[in-house]
Write a protein that holds these residues in place. Structure first.
Motif, PDB file in Angstrom:
ATOM      1  N   LYS C 110       0.946  -1.265  -0.089  1.00 55.31           N
ATOM      2  CA  LYS C 110      -0.166  -0.040   0.051  1.00 55.31           C
ATOM      3  C   LYS C 110       0.805   1.348   0.021  1.00 55.31           C
ATOM      4  O   LYS C 110       0.459   2.442  -0.420  1.00 55.31           O
ATOM      5  CB  LYS C 110      -0.969   0.173   1.353  1.00 55.31           C
ATOM      6  CG  LYS C 110      -1.739  -1.376   1.415  1.00 55.31           C
ATOM      7  CD  LYS C 110      -2.481  -1.491   0.160  1.00 55.31           C
ATOM      8  CE  LYS C 110      -3.253  -2.921   0.684  1.00 55.31           C
ATOM      9  NZ  LYS C 110      -2.294  -4.179   0.820  1.00 55.31           N
ATOM     10  N   ILE C 111       2.196   1.201   0.411  1.00 56.21           N
ATOM     11  CA  ILE C 111       2.784   2.196   0.771  1.00 56.21           C
ATOM     12  C   ILE C 111       3.286   2.898  -0.764  1.00 56.21           C
ATOM     13  O   ILE C 111       3.460   4.164  -0.894  1.00 56.21           O
ATOM     14  CB  ILE C 111       4.241   1.936   1.514  1.00 56.21           C
ATOM     15  CG1 ILE C 111       4.880   3.284   1.757  1.00 56.21           C
ATOM     16  CG2 ILE C 111       5.228   1.033   0.578  1.00 56.21           C
ATOM     17  CD1 ILE C 111       4.240   4.060   3.109  1.00 56.21           C
ATOM     18  N   ALA C 112       3.103   2.226  -1.719  1.00 52.85           N
ATOM     19  CA  ALA C 112       3.386   2.588  -3.243  1.00 52.85           C
ATOM     20  C   ALA C 112       2.423   3.423  -3.646  1.00 52.85           C
ATOM     21  O   ALA C 112       2.488   4.314  -4.470  1.00 52.85           O
ATOM     22  CB  ALA C 112       3.483   1.382  -4.181  1.00 52.85           C
ATOM     23  N   PHE C 113       1.342   3.449  -3.119  1.00 52.30           N
ATOM     24  CA  PHE C 113       0.206   4.486  -3.302  1.00 52.30           C
ATOM     25  C   PHE C 113       0.265   6.001  -2.489  1.00 52.30           C
ATOM     26  O   PHE C 113      -0.476   6.835  -2.916  1.00 52.30           O
ATOM     27  CB  PHE C 113      -1.231   3.941  -2.944  1.00 52.30           C
ATOM     28  CG  PHE C 113      -1.702   2.741  -3.718  1.00 52.30           C
ATOM     29  CD1 PHE C 113      -1.101   1.395  -3.418  1.00 52.30           C
ATOM     30  CD2 PHE C 113      -2.593   2.809  -4.741  1.00 52.30           C
ATOM     31  CE1 PHE C 113      -1.665   0.336  -4.194  1.00 52.30           C
ATOM     32  CE2 PHE C 113      -2.970   2.037  -5.680  1.00 52.30           C
ATOM     33  CZ  PHE C 113      -2.499   0.631  -5.084  1.00 52.30           C
ATOM     34  N   LEU C 114       1.587   5.741  -1.844  1.00 56.21           N
ATOM     35  CA  LEU C 114       1.394   7.231  -0.814  1.00 56.21           C
ATOM     36  C   LEU C 114       1.535   8.411  -1.701  1.00 56.21           C
ATOM     37  O   LEU C 114       0.772   9.506  -1.577  1.00 56.21           O
ATOM     38  CB  LEU C 114       2.639   7.140   0.117  1.00 56.21           C
ATOM     39  CG  LEU C 114       2.958   8.391   0.741  1.00 56.21           C
ATOM     40  CD1 LEU C 114       1.739   8.710   1.778  1.00 56.21           C
ATOM     41  CD2 LEU C 114       4.270   8.244   1.552  1.00 56.21           C
ATOM     42  N   PRO C 115       2.196   8.397  -3.075  1.00 56.80           N
ATOM     43  CA  PRO C 115       2.385   9.664  -3.718  1.00 56.80           C
ATOM     44  C   PRO C 115       0.826  10.124  -4.413  1.00 56.80           C
ATOM     45  O   PRO C 115       0.739  11.155  -4.379  1.00 56.80           O
ATOM     46  CB  PRO C 115       3.210   9.119  -4.924  1.00 56.80           C
ATOM     47  CG  PRO C 115       4.192   8.238  -4.564  1.00 56.80           C
ATOM     48  CD  PRO C 115       3.203   7.318  -3.349  1.00 56.80           C
ATOM     49  N   ILE C 116       0.052   9.158  -4.632  1.00 56.72           N
ATOM     50  CA  ILE C 116      -1.283   9.225  -5.135  1.00 56.72           C
ATOM     51  C   ILE C 116      -2.114   9.877  -3.760  1.00 56.72           C
ATOM     52  O   ILE C 116      -2.670  11.249  -3.988  1.00 56.72           O
ATOM     53  CB  ILE C 116      -2.115   7.953  -5.338  1.00 56.72           C
ATOM     54  CG1 ILE C 116      -1.412   7.461  -6.683  1.00 56.72           C
ATOM     55  CG2 ILE C 116      -3.493   8.529  -5.706  1.00 56.72           C
ATOM     56  CD1 ILE C 116      -2.008   6.262  -7.232  1.00 56.72           C
TER      57      ILE C 116
END
Lengths: 264, 269, 257
Positions: C110-116
């Motif tokens: 989920k951390i990959a979605f942080l920029p979104i």
């Protein structure tokens, strides 16, 4: 229990894609009809173009490969060490007494908290990421292996002893096979952690890797590419998880969980 | 004899068939089962394991749908109801409720005042001999105690009909006999209509007015025995009597016949 | 995990020894100059630093910010995950609708979605809370779904024959019966909420424990780095211990039977 088979077509591989397609259509409609600002939410079509563009170039492949190898090394080292530690803790009271406070203490530590420490020690780059992944993968493996070995019913142990299994053989022929379902369960948790830790540590402590790439696209305002890269991560993580499930199923045909392990 | 004189039977099972979707072809569990049970009658269904006896009980309980009809008091049933109390083999106590609250569970709906409900629960706890265990949770009880609570919970609702699904199947032999005597006593007192599923022939003969023998899958009623034994004499005397053993042997042979038929049928496949 | 052991005292003593040894070696190595104070500040120095960041209010403030974000995210995830999980278990159409999305999202980091989330909701609390909820909702949802689909059918049947309505069934049978496993899922989600909060703060800034930790590292304030890490460790331990105690306090919740 009572499954209605009236709608079995909905559960076919194609039927199961429908909800995803619907999500995509809503997303596209939101952009097309200007319900949301397209600069904040690039439409699926634009993201698809970006994915196509990324897949033809080297950027995503190289960075993804870097991330995956870091995650794989950390996962492999972490799970091997974890199984060994868990086994030792389960079989030796003394070892367990010494190790338990360390394992118990670090188990509930949010692993990413150690990334800044690793940066202090190892600087920015692969070593830091691998260390973070290693530590995150280690603990679920220790705990699961420990529980799997400890829960070996004594009748199994006595049975094996009665057949003349030597103490050394007990490890391979009784304890590890019995712990295998737990070990695989731990491996699945560790696999998830390996992605999380690799990506988060790359976001703060790396000059390459997919985590860094996603972040850079975001900072440069290339949002369609950012979404595309995230989509790639989602797909890769999904595939890795599925591969592990398939491998688990192959290895655990004998286990009662086999029939239940349909989904999720 | 009652079934003939009484105009409407308490329970009427008419042409009930049931099949489950199988791997390649549907599996038929029940085929055209007809049984009439008069008010106050105690009927047992015995048969080889896997013959669909429990399925029949679940259909009468209203938990499973099937072809054909089940009538209670001349009315077709649609789903479960409080007129039919059920006791399952695996106790089915709610593990998150204490003994008292399990028994109180069914009473809440009846429009009784809370002190009245408590009185009923206390009386039933006394009847099943679990005074002092009211606040225990099911997992802290032995199998026999759990089944007593399950029976008390069902009786608390005062259903006209008791449906018993191998109620003592999970108990050890001694406890089982004690529980059978208790059930017999309750039945003699209340004269509720009982439909019991069991694989224990002695139990069936000891308790019932009538025994229906079911064939192996697809389950059909193939034999019926009327039992006219004096229930008031002590167990030792009754069970060792010639009359008891004669009928017991007859039923046993009938069931064994079905079990062997099932074995050969399976072997042929 | 705590079965009978040969001599409990002796083993506890060993556990104590092992912790004390680590601290002692750490202190000695730092004092003897084996490691540069930049890499490994002495334990006593870390304690001193911990005291001073506590005294000036910066650590309690950061801790409060982070815990608030984690708790809010967890609460949001629970209030979505539990009802949806039960609904999916009771309704096959809902199950069909959500299952593919969950199957795809569950294993994803989920951390990959942080920029979104940062793009949409800024770098402060809202983006963090929503990311935490996003990360925690899947384990809770899947745990609840599994629990509510595996209900013993005789409980449901018994409840119906005791006169329970469809609506009451939900609160009187389904929820209590599934509760032990839902609680177990919450115990899994709790550390997820902490790790997501800290990581999101480290990566995205916006205050909180993670942001200060990263900031201190950047300026090579090693004692502060260690003080914050030790605090996070203590918080993780304490919260897990509390959850364990809650679970033990309600024996009727323990799975089984």
């Amino acid at each position: 229990m009572q499954r209605s088979d009236r709608h079995s077509y909905l559960w076919s591989p194609i039927g199961r894609i429908i909800p995803l397609v619907v999500v995509g259509l809503i997303w596209q409609a939101a952009g097309t009809f200007r319900l949301v600002d397209p600069s904040f939410l690039p439409s699926p079509v634009r993201v698809a173009y970006a994915i196509a563009d990324l897949l033809t170039g080297r950027e995503i492949r190289d960075n993804l490969l870097v991330t995956l190898s870091r995650a794989a090394i950390g996962l492999a080292l972490g799970s091997m060490a974890g199984v060994w530690l868990g086994l030792m803790m389960a079989r030796s009271e003394v070892f367990r007494a010494y190790a338990a406070p360390i394992v118990g203490g670090t188990y509930s530590l949010p692993k990413s908290a150690l990334i800044p420490l690793f940066i202090l020690w190892f600087g920015i780059g692969t070593v830091t990421t691998v260390c973070a992944v290693f530590l995150a993968c280690l603990l679920p493996m220790v705990v699961n292996t420990f529980q799997g070995v400890r829960s070996t019913p004594r009748v199994l142990i006595w049975g094996a002893e009665a057949f003349g299994t030597p103490p050394k053989g007990m490890l391979w022929r009784v304890f590890l096979p019995h712990a295998l379902p737990d070990i695989f369960a731990g491996l699945r948790v560790a696999l998830g952690f390996s992605f999380v830790l690799a990506i988060s540590s790359e976001m703060v402590a790396s000059t390459n890797g997919i985590g860094k790439l996603i972040f850079m696209y975001g900072e440069n305002g290339a949002y369609d590419y950012m979404f595309a890269a995230i989509a790639c991560v989602v797909v890769v993580a999904f595939l890795a998880d599925r591969l592990l499930l398939i491998a688990t199923d192959k290895c655990l045909r004998w286990h009662e969980s086999s029939a239940r392990r349909e989904l999720a | 004899m009652r079934a003939l004189t009484d105009p409407t039977p308490k329970i009427e099972i008419r042409g009930v068939s049931k099949s489950y979707p199988g791997d390649n072809s549907p599996v038929q569990a029940l085929r055209a089962v007809d049984i009439s049970i008069a008010e106050g009658e105690f009927v047992s269904i015995v048969g080889p394991s896997g013959c669909g006896k429990s399925t029949l009980l679940y259909v009468v309980g209203g938990f499973l749908n099937a072809d054909g009809k089940v009538l209670v008091d001349g009315k077709v049933i649609h789903g479960p109801g409080t007129d039919r109390g059920v006791v399952f083999q695996e106790y089915a106590l709610f593990p998150w409720l204490s003994v008292r609250n399990n028994i109180l569970y069914g009473l809440e709906r009846g429009g009784l005042a809370s002190d009245e409900r408590a009185k009923i629960a206390d009386r039933l706890i006394g009847v099943i001999g679990l005074k002092g265990f009211e606040d225990r949770y099911p997992r802290e009880l032995s199998g026999g105690m759990k089944q007593r609570v399950a029976i008390a919970r069902t009786l608390a609702c005062d259903p006209a009909i008791l449906l018993l699904d191998e109620p003592f199947g999970a108990l050890d032999a001694q406890t089982r006999e004690v529980m059978q005597d208790e059930l017999l006593r309750i039945w003699l007192e209340t004269r509720k209509t009982v439909l019991m599923i069991t694989h224990d022939v002695t139990e069936a003969v000891y308790l019932s007015n009538r025994i229906c023998v079911m064939s192996a899958r697809p389950g059909q009623i193939v034999d019926e025995f009327r039992i006219d034994l004096d229930r008031t004499i002590p167990r030792e005397q009754l069970v060792t009597s010639d009359a008891f053993n004669k009928i017991r042997n007859q039923v046993w042979i009938a069931v064994r016949h079905q079990a062997l038929a099932a074995e050969t049928a399976n072997a042929a496949i | 995990m705590m079965e009978k052991v040969a001599s409990k005292r002796g083993l506890q003593l060993r556990s104590l020894i092992s912790v004390l040894t680590i601290v002692a070696v750490w202190e000695a190595a730092a004092r003897a100059g084996l490691a540069s104070p930049l890499f490994l500040p002495a334990f006593t120095k870390v304690l001193g630093e911990w005291w001073s960041v506590c005294a000036d209010g910066s650590l309690p403030g950061d801790l409060f910010t982070s815990l608030f974000r984690a708790a809010a995210g967890l609460l949001l995830a629970t209030s979505i995950g539990v009802p949806l999980g039960i609904a999916m278990a009771r309704n096959r159409l809902l199950h069909w609708m959500f299952d593919p999305v969950i199957a795809l999202a569950f294993p994803s980091p989920k951390i990959a979605f942080l920029p979104i989330f940062i793009l949409w909701f800024g770098i402060y609390s809202i983006s963090k809370i929503l990311l935490v909820a996003f990360a925690c909702v899947f384990p809770i949802l899947i745990g609840t779904f599994a629990a509510a689909s595996a209900l013993n059918r005789v409980w449901i049947w018994s409840a119906y024959s005791l006169g329970t309505s469809n609506f009451a069934l939900l609160f009187r049978i389904v929820l209590p019966a599934a509760w032990p496993r839902i609680f177990a899922a919450l115990r899994v989600a709790l550390p997820v909420s902490l790790i997501t909060t800290f990581t999101a703060e480290m990566v995205g800034g916006g205050g909180g424990m993670g942001a200060t930790l990263m900031y201190s590292q950047r300026f090579f304030e090693s004692p502060t780095v260690f003080a914050y890490i030790l605090t996070m460790l203590a918080v993780g331990l304490l919260l897990d211990f509390i959850m364990l105690r809650i679970q033990q306090a309600f024996p009727a919740w323990s799975p089984g039977q």
